[in-house]
Enzyme design. Structure first.
Site, PDB file in Angstrom:
ATOM      1  N   ARG A 177       0.924  -1.075  -0.064  1.00 20.19           N
ATOM      2  CA  ARG A 177       0.315   0.592  -0.158  1.00 20.19           C
ATOM      3  C   ARG A 177       0.713   1.160   0.103  1.00 20.19           C
ATOM      4  O   ARG A 177       1.786   1.599   0.776  1.00 20.19           O
ATOM      5  CB  ARG A 177      -0.697   0.031   1.273  1.00 20.19           C
ATOM      6  N   VAL A 178       0.047   2.558  -0.890  1.00 24.58           N
ATOM      7  CA  VAL A 178       0.857   3.566  -0.729  1.00 24.58           C
ATOM      8  C   VAL A 178       0.368   4.493  -0.532  1.00 24.58           C
ATOM      9  O   VAL A 178      -1.492   4.162  -0.927  1.00 24.58           O
ATOM     10  CB  VAL A 178       1.602   3.322  -2.077  1.00 24.58           C
ATOM     11  N   SER A 179       0.264   5.774   0.315  1.00 28.02           N
ATOM     12  CA  SER A 179      -1.015   6.336   0.280  1.00 28.02           C
ATOM     13  C   SER A 179      -1.456   7.315  -0.464  1.00 28.02           C
ATOM     14  O   SER A 179      -2.531   7.878  -0.501  1.00 28.02           O
ATOM     15  CB  SER A 179       0.008   7.250   1.900  1.00 28.02           C
ATOM     16  N   THR A 180      -0.052   7.645  -1.291  1.00 26.31           N
ATOM     17  CA  THR A 180      -0.513   9.006  -2.596  1.00 26.31           C
ATOM     18  C   THR A 180      -0.413   8.092  -3.966  1.00 26.31           C
ATOM     19  O   THR A 180       0.643   7.506  -4.248  1.00 26.31           O
ATOM     20  CB  THR A 180       0.090  10.138  -2.395  1.00 26.31           C
TER      21      THR A 180
ATOM     22  N   GLN B 234       3.970   8.082  -4.500  1.00 30.75           N
ATOM     23  CA  GLN B 234       4.640   7.069  -4.453  1.00 30.75           C
ATOM     24  C   GLN B 234       4.612   5.980  -5.082  1.00 30.75           C
ATOM     25  O   GLN B 234       3.545   5.917  -5.910  1.00 30.75           O
ATOM     26  CB  GLN B 234       4.788   6.948  -3.057  1.00 30.75           C
TER      27      GLN B 234
END
Length: 184
Positions: free
Chosen positions: A9-12, A15
């Site tokens: 998972r990445v937040s944005t 990334q």
């Protein structure tokens, strides 16, 4: 048949998932069982994680590169770990070298989650303290208002003259709720 799933998972969108993807594949996750998501770790309603949790079965394993990929909130992380444990699914974190199929691994997950929660709380407290200090010096955060004193006077006169709030909002180029909020 037991399956080893990977969750990245990445937040944005700025990334990259490449490092997580490479580490999970190197740890033995088959690319067909790799689940990737772009969502904030603070959100509890991550659809890819929810689908993964619905898909895993007794004897499977979920591998993450770091525990914070599952969530930064202690309650959410503990909930996920407990759900996996209840369903007979092991959780492995590569960075922390934790495996919840062992009692020491389960203990470490809870300790690290507590530390992560404490860190998040401290960051939040410092942010709130900084905002309060700025306010005490007369600085106000947030988006500047679109209703200048001239626009407000125009809106008041137009509504008093019988124009609808919607017509006034269109004429001023603002939303109806903005006009209503400033006229209240």
């Amino acid at each position: 048949m037991t399956i080893t799933f990977g969750y990245a998972r990445v937040s944005t969108s700025t990334q990259s998932l490449d490092a997580q993807r490479d580490a999970l594949l190197a740890a033995g996750v088959d690319v067909r069982h790799l689940r990737v998501e772009m969502a904030s770790g603070r959100r509890d309603d991550r659809p890819v994680l929810a689908a993964l949790l619905a898909e895993v079965a007794d004897g499977d394993a979920v591998v993450v590169t770091k525990l914070d990929r599952l969530g930064r909130s202690l309650s959410h992380l503990v909930h996920v770990v407990d759900e996996l444990e209840r369903r007979g699914v092991a959780l492995r974190s590569l960075s922390e070298q934790i495996d919840t199929s062992t009692s020491a691994g389960r203990f470490m997950v809870h300790m690290l989650a507590a530390l992560a929660q404490m860190e998040a709380d401290l960051i939040r407290e410092r942010t709130l303290d900084g905002l309060a200090a700025a306010r005490s010096r007369g600085r106000v955060g947030g988006r500047p208002t679109v209703m200048s004193p001239e626009r407000l006077a125009t809106a008041q006169a137009s509504v008093a003259g019988g124009q609808s709030v919607a017509a006034v909002a269109r004429a001023l180029g603002v939303s109806v709720s903005t006009v209503r909020r400033h006229l209240a």
